[in-house]
Design a protein around this motif. Sequence first.
Motif, mmCIF file in Angstrom:
data_model
loop_
_atom_site.group_PDB
_atom_site.id
_atom_site.type_symbol
_atom_site.label_atom_id
_atom_site.label_comp_id
_atom_site.label_asym_id
_atom_site.label_seq_id
_atom_site.Cartn_x
_atom_site.Cartn_y
_atom_site.Cartn_z
ATOM 1 N N ALA A 187 0.891 -1.508 0.283
ATOM 2 C CA ALA A 187 -0.110 -0.385 -0.179
ATOM 3 C C ALA A 187 0.813 0.983 -0.177
ATOM 4 C CB ALA A 187 -1.302 0.311 1.526
ATOM 5 N N ARG A 188 1.747 1.019 0.761
ATOM 6 C CA ARG A 188 2.849 2.401 0.593
ATOM 7 C C ARG A 188 3.359 2.518 -0.380
ATOM 8 N NH1 ARG A 188 8.260 1.600 4.437
ATOM 9 N NH2 ARG A 188 8.899 1.212 2.149
ATOM 10 N N GLU A 189 3.736 1.883 -1.162
ATOM 11 C CA GLU A 189 3.945 1.570 -2.997
ATOM 12 C C GLU A 189 3.025 2.366 -3.798
ATOM 13 O OE1 GLU A 189 8.134 1.465 -3.138
ATOM 14 O OE2 GLU A 189 7.367 1.314 -0.924
ATOM 15 N N LEU A 190 1.715 1.741 -3.310
ATOM 16 C CA LEU A 190 1.614 1.885 -4.676
ATOM 17 C C LEU A 190 0.467 3.346 -3.813
ATOM 18 C CD1 LEU A 190 -0.361 -1.492 -5.156
ATOM 19 C CD2 LEU A 190 1.756 0.505 -6.647
ATOM 20 N N LYS A 191 0.895 4.350 -3.359
ATOM 21 C CA LYS A 191 -0.370 4.690 -2.514
ATOM 22 C C LYS A 191 -1.310 6.223 -3.385
ATOM 23 C CE LYS A 191 4.198 8.061 -1.709
ATOM 24 N NZ LYS A 191 4.941 7.426 -2.950
ATOM 25 N N ASP A 192 -0.262 5.844 -4.579
ATOM 26 C CA ASP A 192 -0.864 6.906 -5.514
ATOM 27 C C ASP A 192 -1.941 6.074 -6.199
ATOM 28 O OD1 ASP A 192 0.787 9.462 -4.741
ATOM 29 O OD2 ASP A 192 2.438 8.746 -6.252
ATOM 30 N N PHE A 193 -2.152 4.846 -6.195
ATOM 31 C CA PHE A 193 -2.986 4.013 -6.788
ATOM 32 C C PHE A 193 -4.719 4.164 -5.197
ATOM 33 C CE2 PHE A 193 -0.774 2.874 -10.609
ATOM 34 C CZ PHE A 193 0.818 3.352 -9.934
ATOM 35 N N PRO A 194 -5.479 5.151 -5.846
ATOM 36 C CA PRO A 194 -6.610 4.744 -4.831
ATOM 37 C C PRO A 194 -7.369 3.672 -4.442
ATOM 38 C CG PRO A 194 -7.178 6.479 -6.401
ATOM 39 C CD PRO A 194 -5.762 6.289 -6.412
ATOM 40 N N ARG A 195 -7.439 2.894 -5.911
ATOM 41 C CA ARG A 195 -7.833 1.643 -6.094
ATOM 42 C C ARG A 195 -7.819 0.775 -5.466
ATOM 43 N NH1 ARG A 195 -10.911 -1.038 -9.817
ATOM 44 N NH2 ARG A 195 -8.386 -0.438 -11.896
ATOM 45 N N ALA A 196 -6.208 0.372 -5.929
ATOM 46 C CA ALA A 196 -4.712 -0.813 -5.373
ATOM 47 C C ALA A 196 -4.831 -0.667 -3.851
ATOM 48 C CB ALA A 196 -3.598 -0.318 -5.465
ATOM 49 N N VAL A 197 -4.586 1.196 -2.745
ATOM 50 C CA VAL A 197 -4.759 0.553 -1.597
ATOM 51 C C VAL A 197 -6.320 0.456 -0.994
ATOM 52 C CG1 VAL A 197 -4.688 2.601 0.137
ATOM 53 C CG2 VAL A 197 -3.127 2.770 -2.075
#
Length: 363
Positions: A332-342
């Motif tokens: 989640a930290r690495e994908l913080k700019d991806f709201p659906r992924a988070v």
Amino acid sequence: MSPGTPPRLPDDERLRDLAGRLWDAVAAGDEYTATGTVLRALDDGLDPEHVLLDVIATVQGRVGEQWAANRISVAQEHAATSINERAVAALALHPAARTTPHRGRITVACVDGEWHALPARLVAEVLKLRGWRVDYLGAQVPAPHLISHLHTTKADAVALSSSIATRLPAAHAAITACQAIGVPVLVGGAAFGPDGRYARLLGAQAWATDARTAADRLAAGPLPCPQPDPRQGDDLPHLADQEYTMVVRGKDALVRTVFLALADAFPAMRGYDDTQRERTAEDLAHIVEFLATALYLDDDGLFTGFIAWTAHILRARGVPPQSLPPALALLARELKDFPRAVRILRRGTETLTTDHPTPGTPA
């Protein structure tokens, strides 16, 4: 009946007894006894379709259960599956299983990337028994090769099989390609969900829970002819945010980054040996693959179900699943700019911190 001859069991009891004897042979790695058991059952008059679905398929289901419970190894699971495949091949050559085709022509294949071929083989053999002319293409069939085959054979329909949900994007491509040349598609396998939800989402003409249901559906009448879709490729509008594409493209770097950071977030990992570290990397890769598929389908439940199943598998192997929440947090930290992924990753963490029933294999 001559003196000393045992009484003939009712068919359901015969099938259970036969499944037990086949399991014993498969578990022992004895392919000769396994195939001999099946062939003798046919010699004795048992219906080939029942032997396929109520004996061989039942035994294969038990193989999967034994692997999930950590009672057999991956190698033993592969060996058992190979013996069951040979039992199916032996049955197909028996005179009792020979049927003259009197229906149409069906192509049966696994989607690209799907190596679990036995479910598709069972469908193919049942359709043959029901009088269809069947082209069985086996495992791992790329969509272009499937389409080339359909142009040559003019099949009435395609039956596509997939057991692992991460193959659903490839299944979608195959479904769309078949429909573009006017061939309807029936899909089946665990990947499409226990209620067929992903079959509907991806636009298949029909979905079947198993080989018998698939054969019944095809016998009931032609599948609907594919119609031009006015949405013109916008059937999954959520993909416009590019999250799926970016996660797939960055998968290797994402797994590597999280793997290196996990030792700090989960100190017990520092004591792992090489094999444990390798398996941890493999687990992270599977997590990212299921995350990507959940993004493709916009279905949080696919990911949370997989995470619950993974925790169950780890516990069955005596491995505490405590490494999973920090791994999801790092992703989640690495994908913080991806709201659906988070969002999906947070739902996965919530699943791990609440009580849940023992899940089955992932869809």
